[in-house]
Design a protein around this motif. Structure first.
Motif, PDB file in Angstrom:
ATOM      1  N   PRO A 206       0.824  -1.213   0.000  1.00 61.93           N
ATOM      2  CA  PRO A 206       0.000   0.000   0.000  1.00 61.93           C
ATOM      3  C   PRO A 206       0.858   1.263   0.000  1.00 61.93           C
ATOM      4  CG  PRO A 206       0.071  -0.963   2.193  1.00 61.93           C
ATOM      5  CD  PRO A 206       0.756  -1.936   1.278  1.00 61.93           C
ATOM      6  N   LEU A 207       0.242   2.376  -0.398  1.00 66.87           N
ATOM      7  CA  LEU A 207       0.930   3.665  -0.392  1.00 66.87           C
ATOM      8  C   LEU A 207       1.381   3.995   1.030  1.00 66.87           C
ATOM      9  CD1 LEU A 207       1.597   6.168  -2.213  1.00 66.87           C
ATOM     10  CD2 LEU A 207      -0.495   7.194  -1.296  1.00 66.87           C
ATOM     11  N   GLN A 208       2.629   4.425   1.162  1.00 73.19           N
ATOM     12  CA  GLN A 208       3.183   4.707   2.486  1.00 73.19           C
ATOM     13  C   GLN A 208       4.062   5.945   2.409  1.00 73.19           C
ATOM     14  OE1 GLN A 208       5.933   1.740   4.055  1.00 73.19           O
ATOM     15  NE2 GLN A 208       4.998   1.937   6.074  1.00 73.19           N
ATOM     16  N   MET A 209       3.940   6.815   3.419  1.00 76.25           N
ATOM     17  CA  MET A 209       4.789   7.996   3.513  1.00 76.25           C
ATOM     18  C   MET A 209       5.608   7.894   4.797  1.00 76.25           C
ATOM     19  SD  MET A 209       3.774  12.073   3.355  1.00 76.25           S
ATOM     20  CE  MET A 209       3.324  11.953   1.619  1.00 76.25           C
ATOM     21  N   ILE A 210       6.912   7.898   4.645  1.00 76.16           N
ATOM     22  CA  ILE A 210       7.821   7.733   5.775  1.00 76.16           C
ATOM     23  C   ILE A 210       8.605   9.027   5.965  1.00 76.16           C
ATOM     24  CG2 ILE A 210       9.730   6.381   6.719  1.00 76.16           C
ATOM     25  CD1 ILE A 210       8.881   4.235   4.570  1.00 76.16           C
TER      26      ILE A 210
ATOM     27  N   ASP B  53       2.689  18.289   6.950  1.00 73.67           N
ATOM     28  CA  ASP B  53       1.489  18.734   6.246  1.00 73.67           C
ATOM     29  C   ASP B  53       0.698  17.502   5.806  1.00 73.67           C
ATOM     30  OD1 ASP B  53      -0.442  19.772   4.538  1.00 73.67           O
ATOM     31  OD2 ASP B  53       0.881  21.384   3.864  1.00 73.67           O
ATOM     32  N   PRO B  54      -0.472  17.236   6.404  1.00 73.24           N
ATOM     33  CA  PRO B  54      -1.252  16.034   6.062  1.00 73.24           C
ATOM     34  C   PRO B  54      -1.702  16.000   4.616  1.00 73.24           C
ATOM     35  CG  PRO B  54      -2.539  17.538   7.442  1.00 73.24           C
ATOM     36  CD  PRO B  54      -1.143  18.046   7.447  1.00 73.24           C
ATOM     37  N   ASP B  55      -1.757  17.163   3.953  1.00 73.03           N
ATOM     38  CA  ASP B  55      -2.207  17.188   2.568  1.00 73.03           C
ATOM     39  C   ASP B  55      -1.195  16.567   1.609  1.00 73.03           C
ATOM     40  OD1 ASP B  55      -4.635  18.324   3.122  1.00 73.03           O
ATOM     41  OD2 ASP B  55      -3.930  20.385   2.883  1.00 73.03           O
ATOM     42  N   LEU B  56       0.026  16.352   2.050  1.00 75.97           N
ATOM     43  CA  LEU B  56       1.017  15.732   1.172  1.00 75.97           C
ATOM     44  C   LEU B  56       0.571  14.347   0.723  1.00 75.97           C
ATOM     45  CD1 LEU B  56       4.447  16.708   2.807  1.00 75.97           C
ATOM     46  CD2 LEU B  56       3.715  17.206   0.467  1.00 75.97           C
ATOM     47  N   ILE B  57      -0.049  13.594   1.608  1.00 74.86           N
ATOM     48  CA  ILE B  57      -0.472  12.239   1.265  1.00 74.86           C
ATOM     49  C   ILE B  57      -1.623  12.258   0.259  1.00 74.86           C
ATOM     50  CG2 ILE B  57      -2.209  11.921   3.070  1.00 74.86           C
ATOM     51  CD1 ILE B  57       0.435   9.349   1.960  1.00 74.86           C
ATOM     52  N   ARG B  58      -2.295  13.418   0.126  1.00 73.18           N
ATOM     53  CA  ARG B  58      -3.447  13.530  -0.781  1.00 73.18           C
ATOM     54  C   ARG B  58      -3.042  13.949  -2.197  1.00 73.18           C
ATOM     55  NH1 ARG B  58      -5.479  16.397   3.918  1.00 73.18           N
ATOM     56  NH2 ARG B  58      -6.747  14.987   5.184  1.00 73.18           N
ATOM     57  N   LEU B  59      -1.771  14.176  -2.421  1.00 72.16           N
ATOM     58  CA  LEU B  59      -1.328  14.507  -3.773  1.00 72.16           C
ATOM     59  C   LEU B  59      -1.547  13.292  -4.692  1.00 72.16           C
ATOM     60  CD1 LEU B  59       1.948  16.500  -2.931  1.00 72.16           C
ATOM     61  CD2 LEU B  59      -0.160  17.414  -3.934  1.00 72.16           C
TER      62      LEU B  59
ATOM     63  N   VAL C 109       7.956   8.612  -0.211  1.00 69.41           N
ATOM     64  CA  VAL C 109       6.675   8.001  -0.549  1.00 69.41           C
ATOM     65  C   VAL C 109       6.950   6.711  -1.314  1.00 69.41           C
ATOM     66  CG1 VAL C 109       4.469   8.279  -1.738  1.00 69.41           C
ATOM     67  CG2 VAL C 109       5.571  10.263  -0.675  1.00 69.41           C
ATOM     68  N   THR C 110       6.445   5.587  -0.794  1.00 68.25           N
ATOM     69  CA  THR C 110       6.643   4.284  -1.431  1.00 68.25           C
ATOM     70  C   THR C 110       5.280   3.632  -1.707  1.00 68.25           C
ATOM     71  OG1 THR C 110       6.765   3.158   0.715  1.00 68.25           O
ATOM     72  CG2 THR C 110       8.841   3.948  -0.228  1.00 68.25           C
TER      73      THR C 110
ATOM     74  N   ALA D 174       9.092   8.331  -4.354  1.00 65.78           N
ATOM     75  CA  ALA D 174       9.353   9.759  -4.466  1.00 65.78           C
ATOM     76  C   ALA D 174      10.043  10.261  -3.199  1.00 65.78           C
ATOM     77  CB  ALA D 174       8.053  10.527  -4.684  1.00 65.78           C
ATOM     78  N   LEU D 175      11.012  11.121  -3.383  1.00 66.52           N
ATOM     79  CA  LEU D 175      11.689  11.791  -2.271  1.00 66.52           C
ATOM     80  C   LEU D 175      11.173  13.221  -2.208  1.00 66.52           C
ATOM     81  CD1 LEU D 175      13.950  11.988  -0.088  1.00 66.52           C
ATOM     82  CD2 LEU D 175      15.468  12.734  -1.940  1.00 66.52           C
ATOM     83  N   ILE D 176      10.688  13.625  -1.036  1.00 63.87           N
ATOM     84  CA  ILE D 176      10.170  14.984  -0.846  1.00 63.87           C
ATOM     85  C   ILE D 176      11.166  15.761  -0.002  1.00 63.87           C
ATOM     86  CG2 ILE D 176       8.249  16.385  -0.034  1.00 63.87           C
ATOM     87  CD1 ILE D 176       6.494  13.889  -0.129  1.00 63.87           C
ATOM     88  N   THR D 177      11.576  16.923  -0.496  1.00 64.36           N
ATOM     89  CA  THR D 177      12.421  17.834   0.278  1.00 64.36           C
ATOM     90  C   THR D 177      11.748  19.199   0.331  1.00 64.36           C
ATOM     91  OG1 THR D 177      13.705  18.440  -1.695  1.00 64.36           O
ATOM     92  CG2 THR D 177      14.572  16.655  -0.313  1.00 64.36           C
TER      93      THR D 177
END
Length: 408
Positions: A2-6, A11-17, A87-88, A101-104
């Motif tokens: 499943p989609l996972q953000m580590i 900002d909770p909206d990042l997972i909604r992109l 994000v995996t 994806a790597l978020i900076t």
């Protein structure tokens, strides 16, 4: 999977992109139009909750590795972008797997070198970029970091008074060690030389390089500047016991380069009356830390030096030499710095960060005063700078537009 953000996204909206779409297919309303450097990966900028994030599509293994390395650099206070999350488990609508994806966090007011060098590049601008990159590479090596792919393309630049400050933006090939070996250091310098020579040739082919700039000579100069700075920071110095003024001179040279000396290692050379001296150098930022402590302003090193010079001049001109430094700083903020900000129209303040704007106002005041033959005063300088200079400057802060002119 499943989609996972580590990470620590904040900002909770990042997972909604729209993570079920490749970055190249993201809708425009999610994106911010910012200049991007050359990258082997797809990179896009998104704005959420007043913050701008850089998102790079990359395999999970390398995304996790780079995330950890960037956090290590942040903990060492090295000049680099700040990691936010990985994000995996990304899956497209048809069930196919997508890269992680790597978020900076985007470094505000920073620019890739091609944006700094838009138009025909003057040699003095290139020299300032070169100095900034040499300082960045030295600071990373002092931390024990091997970059592996040092280049102008993997660096972001922020204006720092009359110079530039450089930040690492891509740590994909990096390694962090307790101390960097001579072999890794030499290889990093060689890679930097080859990369920068290639980038200069590319600029030359595009007609963006001043005819007096030779690409190979420029790349050679980076190595020379780096080695000179590295030697100044790390070499032993053998002195006679009566020559302690040479130690003081060296400390002053290091301070002028933006480095502090935490302590000195002194030992006697066997069989002689001479001493071997090595300074223990800590991270750059002497002026930054002093200004932050006194005023709360967190700015670049050269900007801090310039603001502190103005603060010190304010102390002298107002007869406050014996007053507590913190009290003087509070008055300077209230009577000098903040009035300049308030006198600048709100819609124009986004063009430059406050410290850079103040620095440029001081420069403008000096030129006006030289022309007039007397000090024109700060208020007149601000008005003239806003009307004749600032209004014509491009925005250097992140701006949302409906399309990305740099999209492929």
């Amino acid at each position: 999977m499943p989609l996972q953000m580590i990470g620590a996204p904040g900002d909770p909206d990042l997972i909604r992109l729209p993570w079920d779409l490749p970055l190249e297919q993201w809708p425009e309303h999610h994106l911010v139009a910012l200049p991007r450097g050359i990258s082997r990966h797809v990179v896009r900028f998104a704005r959420l909750g007043g913050r701008v994030y850089a998102i790079k599509e990359i395999s999970e293994r390398y995304a996790r590795r780079e995330y950890r390395l960037l956090w290590d650099l942040v903990r060492h206070d090295a000049p680099s972008v700040e990691p936010v999350a990985v994000v995996t488990g990304r899956t497209a609508a048809d069930g196919s797997e997508l890269d992680s994806a790597l978020i900076t966090r985007h470094l505000q007011f920073s620019l890739p070198y091609r944006a700094v060098l838009s138009g025909t590049v003057r040699p003095d601008t290139l020299t300032r970029l070169l100095d900034a990159l040499a300082v960045l590479l030295v600071r990373l090596h002092l931390t024990g970091f091997y970059w592996g792919d040092c280049s102008l393309s993997n660096t972001l630049f922020r204006r720092d008074a009359g110079a530039f400050a450089a930040y690492l933006v891509d740590a994909e090939t990096g390694e962090l060690h307790p101390a960097i070996s001579e072999g890794l250091r030499a290889h990093d310098i060689e890679v930097a030389h080859v990369n920068i020579y290639g980038e200069m040739l590319d600029l030359e082919a595009g007609g963006l390089l001043h005819p007096t700039v030779d690409p190979l000579t420029f790349a050679d100069q980076l190595v020379e500047r780096y080695e000179r700075l590295w030697t100044e920071l790390t070499q032993d110095e053998i002195i006679d016991e009566v020559d302690w003024h040479r130690v003081d001179q060296r400390i002053r040279r290091l301070n002028s380069l933006g480095f502090d000396v935490a302590e000195m290692m002194v030992r006697r050379k066997a069989g002689t009356s001479r001493l071997i001296v090595r300074p223990k150098v800590v991270d750059a930022g002497h002026h930054q830390r002093r200004l932050l402590r006194l005023t709360g302003l967190d700015v670049e090193e050269n900007q801090a030096r310039r603001l502190l010079n103005d603060l010190d001049a304010f102390r002298v001109s107002n007869g406050l030499r014996h007053e507590d430094e913190a009290i003087v700083a509070h008055r300077w903020l209230a009577e000098v710095f903040q009035p300049v900000m308030h006198a600048t129209p709100a819609d124009l303040r986004r063009k430059l960060e406050p410290a850079q704007l103040f620095h440029e106002v001081l420069d403008h005041r000096w030129f006006m005063s030289e022309a007039a033959g007397h000090d024109v005063g700060l208020a007149a300088a601000v008005r003239s700078y806003v009307d004749n200079v600032l209004v014509f400057k491009p925005d250097e802060k992140a701006v949302i537009t409906t399309s990305d002119p740099l999209s492929p």
